[in-house]
Design a protein around this motif. Structure first.
Motif, mmCIF file in Angstrom:
data_model
loop_
_atom_site.group_PDB
_atom_site.id
_atom_site.type_symbol
_atom_site.label_atom_id
_atom_site.label_comp_id
_atom_site.label_asym_id
_atom_site.label_seq_id
_atom_site.Cartn_x
_atom_site.Cartn_y
_atom_site.Cartn_z
ATOM 1 N N LEU B 431 0.832 -1.201 0.000
ATOM 2 C CA LEU B 431 0.000 0.000 0.000
ATOM 3 C C LEU B 431 0.869 1.255 0.000
ATOM 4 N N GLU B 432 1.926 1.199 0.802
ATOM 5 C CA GLU B 432 2.820 2.357 0.893
ATOM 6 C C GLU B 432 3.466 2.653 -0.460
ATOM 7 N N GLU B 433 3.809 1.590 -1.176
ATOM 8 C CA GLU B 433 4.500 1.767 -2.451
ATOM 9 C C GLU B 433 3.564 2.249 -3.566
ATOM 10 N N ASN B 434 2.231 2.147 -3.359
ATOM 11 C CA ASN B 434 1.294 2.509 -4.425
ATOM 12 C C ASN B 434 0.220 3.503 -3.949
ATOM 13 N N PRO B 435 0.647 4.697 -3.555
ATOM 14 C CA PRO B 435 -0.333 5.641 -3.002
ATOM 15 C C PRO B 435 -1.427 6.025 -4.011
ATOM 16 N N HIS B 436 -1.077 6.078 -5.312
ATOM 17 C CA HIS B 436 -2.087 6.443 -6.325
ATOM 18 C C HIS B 436 -3.254 5.488 -6.316
ATOM 19 N N VAL B 437 -2.887 4.243 -6.309
ATOM 20 C CA VAL B 437 -3.935 3.223 -6.385
ATOM 21 C C VAL B 437 -4.777 3.242 -5.108
ATOM 22 N N VAL B 438 -4.102 3.548 -3.984
ATOM 23 C CA VAL B 438 -4.850 3.621 -2.729
ATOM 24 C C VAL B 438 -5.891 4.729 -2.835
ATOM 25 N N THR B 446 -13.319 0.434 -5.936
ATOM 26 C CA THR B 446 -12.898 -0.636 -5.014
ATOM 27 C C THR B 446 -12.357 -1.881 -5.741
ATOM 28 N N ASN B 447 -12.644 -1.982 -7.025
ATOM 29 C CA ASN B 447 -12.156 -3.197 -7.698
ATOM 30 C C ASN B 447 -10.640 -3.216 -7.893
ATOM 31 N N VAL B 448 -9.985 -2.079 -7.621
ATOM 32 C CA VAL B 448 -8.521 -2.098 -7.732
ATOM 33 C C VAL B 448 -7.894 -2.980 -6.651
ATOM 34 N N VAL B 469 -5.474 -12.766 2.433
ATOM 35 C CA VAL B 469 -4.914 -11.569 1.823
ATOM 36 C C VAL B 469 -6.025 -10.548 1.552
ATOM 37 N N ASN B 470 -7.095 -11.047 0.990
ATOM 38 C CA ASN B 470 -8.256 -10.193 0.695
ATOM 39 C C ASN B 470 -8.775 -9.510 1.947
#
Lengths: 470, 479
Positions: B431-438, B446-448, B469-470
């Protein structure tokens, strides 16, 4: 004198030279008599340890001998060397008998004169211009002439008994299933039976003692152990005998043969036997029945001679032609006649009319005989209606087949039958036939021994034997 | 036009007795040097005689009983006379007039329904030898050689009534028969090796006009597939003839593998007269009631009985029960697995899918896979230690090498990551590495989440428990 020696006689003497004597006698007479198709060299004759060690014996050439050519007197098997011994051969060897050679026969045992051998005609030792009978004519001539002490023949419709009668020796056809057929080249499997051909009834009993019994390799053999010798001298006092009226009704019966037969009946009565004439209605169909069943089985049994595995092969371009030419050239006329006859009677269209009807008549005949044997110990007939005839004198197949008129019924019913010499007709031997109940083979031989013992034609109970002059 | 297909079968089964039908030569003659399993009897030497092999009769009686036939107390051998180089005596010893058994039936499953196929007769006979033609074909051959090893190998011939109504039914019937043969351990039933040979008689009835075509005999169908293919071809050929208003010849045709068609072998006029008559060398076979009873008691549980028991005892669907019991060794394997795992349906699933797939490529010899393997696999999945996907992945290796599943899992590092702390740690990092997607997620897309799941799975080399994981990701994103 070796030529006259029985098995019993041999047991009384030093035996190491008997094989030599036999080979010497064969050397002396067989170029004219022609009993043998194959004579073994002395070094090839195996002699095992056994109570009958070294007694020379001959084997009909339709009984297989390991590594010794077995031809059935046919071109189709002229060079056939079997890979195994027949059960009877194995038993005889084990008992010590020395097999010196293989005797001539009508091709595949189909005939009553040995004239139908593909190789040569055997002569009757009593009169060299006459046939020895057949099909075991070679064995009969070899024994009667004294080339060997005894022999084995095979009997499908009279082939042991008729040549025995023609050559003046003893011939016995045992109950069907008493002697193994394993290694007897099949002619008609439900009728074939191997039997001894000897110079005395006792010798026949000795050979029977050795060769009879259940054989795991022949499922038609029966598990019985018989004693052929203990009661053989005990006579026939009180025995009842049936003479079929059909014997007297048969027009072809030779006058002198009939006279000897009557004398024999008188003798039997004198010895305490009771003789009655009986009617056996189905008896007159025996020859016709026999000549449907025997060729039918033969047509199937002889199918294996096709040039593929062994024996003669006449190479032609295609399979069918190879079969056809091989078999046409390999089989003689009489054999081909019977194959064609048998193929016809087994064909789907005629099976009911011929083969199946013949099977039914066969059962009726067996039933008829069975009721005769409920009341009688034995049936008496002449073995053959005529004595030995001149070589080449009978050419009509039907006249030829009718010689079997008194013998085939025993094969059809599977009962034991013995031919024992009784005097002469036109200077040639006559045989009387004693037919018994199934598995009463020792009784049949006992009756035969009484006839032999007291026959006015015998000397001290020994049958007269011919001397062959070369 | 409406048609009805009518098929009857004549099946020859080689019995796996120790010795041949009528002599003491070995009956196991497959691929041994030519003419080495022969003797005077089976090569038709003059004077040799047949003696009935009692084991052969027992085997045939067992089969007759399994096929619900009436075993005749009295039966007999007959000679079938014809000339051919592979037939050394010039006749085949068979049973024509009085067969060993008559009037039975075999039930087959056709698309979930049971169909009863009646058996007309069952009889014993001897096999013929083999011809080898030197050249391209029999007509072109320079010469032909005969191998007599197979002469006298015992055969049972089974003749059905014309109760089969499709090529597929013919195939199913023959497969079912093979299954029974193997259960009874009286034949290998291998069509490819010629231990099971099937000839068929087929005719088509035109239902509109109520007329039947001529009957055609089809031979040379030496696999289950070819039974179906050849009969389908023949069915079509006859129908086409009927549609044209014609009929087909009454003849014998053979399946030709190279052209995938049937070709004429011989016509009606070439039919032989076999001149059957009772075999005089063999006394009739008399089978006592006691012998029949004894053999009846010796019969194993047969496929149908086992199938019913499997459905009843293990609560399996009929289809599963049927597949599992087609082969006795599979059925036994299944039962051994269930004894260890206690889970019939899961066990059935693993065997019917993964294991039977592997079996298809399995040549021969002893299986490396044992019931313990399947039981452990089920346990690992159950406990969440591995995913179903992983279990499927390691199945081939387990099957081929016989390694226990846990060993393969450890060697390949496939053990499922179910440690929540570890997953949380990895998820945080993703999550930290992908702030955009967050922020995309938070704005409603939400499907991301599937992107994050994929990343976590990547980081864990696919071993993470996907469900966990989900859950973790959702919690972190929402929380």
């Amino acid at each position: 004198m070796f030529q006259k020696m029985t098995i019993e006689d041999c047991l009384e003497v030093e035996r190491q030279d008997l094989v030599k004597e036999s080979l010497k006698e064969i050397e002396r007479v067989d170029k004219v008599l022609k009993s043998f198709i194959t004579v073994l060299d002395e070094e090839r004759i195996e002699i095992d340890e056994g109570p009958f060690k070294g007694i020379p014996i001959a084997i009909k050439d339709n009984i297989v001998t390991k590594d010794v050519r077995t031809t059935c007197a046919s071109k189709i098997l002229e060079n056939y060397v079997p890979p195994y011994d027949a059960t009877v051969v194995r038993k005889l060897k084990k008992a010590g008998f020395a097999i010196v050679g293989k005797t001539n026969l009508d091709e595949f045992a189909m005939g009553s004169s040995t004239e139908r051998s593909a190789f040569f005609v055997t002569r009757n030792p009593w009169d060299l211009s006459c046939v020895p009978g057949g099909s075991s004519g070679g064995s009969a001539a070899a024994v009667a002439s004294g080339e060997v002490v005894a022999a084995l023949g095979s009997d499908t419709g009279g082939s042991v008994r008729q040549p025995a009668a023609f050559c003046g020796i003893v011939g016995f056809k045992p109950t069907y299933g008493l002697v193994s057929r394993y290694g007897l080249v099949a002619f008609a499997s439900s009728l074939d039976q191997i039997g001894p051909m000897t110079k005395s009834v006792k010798d026949a009993a000795i050979l029977m003692q050795i060769i009879h019994g259940r054989d795991p390799l022949d499922s038609t053999t029966v598990d019985v152990k018989m004693d052929f010798l203990s009661h053989i001298e005990q006579g026939i006092e009180g025995f009842r005998f049936a003479v079929p009226v059909e014997v007297y009704e048969y027009e072809g019966l030779d006058k002198e043969v009939a006279e000897r037969f009557e004398e024999c009946i008188k003798l039997i009565e004198k010895l305490g036997g009771k003789v009655e004439r009986v009617k056996i209605p189905t008896l007159k169909y025996a020859v016709a029945t026999y000549y449907v069943i025997a060729p039918a089985e033969a047509s199937s049994n002889l199918a294996r001679y096709d040039g593929v595995k062994y024996g003669l092969r006449v190479e032609k371009s295609g399979l069918k032609e190879t079969y056809s030419v091989t078999r046409t050239m390999g089989f003689g006329e009489e054999v081909r006649r019977r194959i064609v006859l048998g193929t016809f009677t087994l064909s789907a269209t005629y099976y009911e009319a011929y083969f199946n009807k013949a099977q039914k008549v066969r059962r009726l005949l067996a039933n008829d005989l069975s009721s005769v044997f409920d009341q009688f110990d034995a049936i008496l007939t002449p073995t053959s209606p005529i004595p030995a005839f001149k070589i080449g004198s009978i050419t009509d197949p039907l006249a030829y087949y009718l010689m079997d008129v008194f013998t085939t019924f025993a094969n059809l019913a599977g009962v034991p039958a013995l031919s024992v010499p009784f005097g002469f007709a036109q200077g040639l031997p006559v045989g009387v036939q004693v037919v018994g109940k199934r598995f009463e083979d020792p009784k049949v031989l006992r009756i035969g021994r009484s006839i032999e013992k007291f026959s006015p034609y015998n000397e001290n109970g020994r049958i007269p034997l011919p001397v062959v002059r070369v | 036009m409406r048609f009805k297909t009518v098929i009857g079968l004549e099946i020859h089964v080689q019995l796996s007795t120790e010795t041949k039908a009528f002599c003491s030569c070995t009956a196991n003659v497959f691929e041994i040097p030519a003419n080495t399993a022969v003797c005077p009897v089976c090569t038709g030497q003059p004077g040799a005689l047949p003696v009935v092999n009692a084991e052969m009769v027992d085997y045939a009686i067992k089969l007759a009983l399994a096929l619900n036939c009436k075993v005749n107390e009295y039966s007999r051998f007959d000679r079938k006379n014809y000339f051919y180089p592979d037939l050394p005596k010039g006749y085949q010893i068979s049973q024509y007039f009085y067969p060993l058994a008559v009037g039975g039936h075999l039930d087959i499953d056709v698309d979930g329904t049971t169909k009863r196929v009646r058996i007309r007769r069952l009889h014993l006979e001897e096999d013929a030898g083999k011809l080898m033609h030197e050249g391209d074909s029999i007509t072109q051959a320079r010469y032909s050689l005969v191998d007599m090893n197979r002469c006298g190998v015992p055969l049972v011939e089974i003749v059905t009534e014309p109760d089969l109504s499709s090529p597929r039914e013919a195939r199913i019937f023959t497969e079912k028969l093979r299954s029974i043969l193997r259960y009874l351990k009286i034949s290998s039933g291998d069509m490819e090796k010629g231990a099971l040979r099937c000839d068929a008689n087929i005719s088509i009835v035109d239902l509109d006009r109520n007329v039947s075509s001529n009957r055609v005999e089809v031979k040379n169908m030496n696999s289950f597939k070819f039974i179906e293919k050849a009969l389908e071809y023949e069915e079509q050929r006859i129908k086409e003839a009927l549609v044209r208003g014609e009929n087909v010849e009454k003849e014998t045709r053979g399946w030709d593998l190279s052209t995938k068609t049937t070709v004429s072998m011989r016509g009606k006029e070439e039919e032989s007269d076999y001149r059957y008559f009772p075999e005089p060398d063999i006394p009739p076979i008399v089978v006592s009631k006691e012998r029949i009873e004894k053999l009846k008691l010796s019969l194993p549980e047969l496929p149908d009985q086992k199938k019913q028991r499997f459905a009843r005892e293990y609560g399996l669907p009929e289809y599963d029960a049927s597949v599992l019991t087609a082969d006795e060794s599979i059925a036994n394997f299944f039962e051994a697995c269930v004894r260890l795992s206690g889970k019939p349906k899961e066990t059935s699933n693993w065997i019917m899918t993964e294991m039977l797939r592997e079996m298809k490529e399995f040549e021969s010899g002893e299986l490396k896979i044992k019931p313990e393997h399947i039981a452990e696999l089920i346990r690992l999945v159950d406990r969440g230690e591995i995913s179903i996907k992983t279990a499927k992945e390691i199945f081939p290796e387990m099957f081929r090498t016989g390694k226990m599943p846990i060993q393969i899992v450890e060697e390949r590092g496939l053990k499922q990551l179910s440690d929540e702390h570890a997953i949380v740690e990895i998820a945080r990092k993703v999550l930290e590495e992908n702030p955009h997607v967050v922020s995309q997620y938070k704005s409603g897309k939400t499907n991301v989440i599937s992107f994050f799941v994929g990343q976590v799975m990547k980081q864990t080399k696919g071993t993470a428990n996907p469900k966990l994981v989900n859950d973790v990701l959702r919690r972190l994103l929402e929380g």
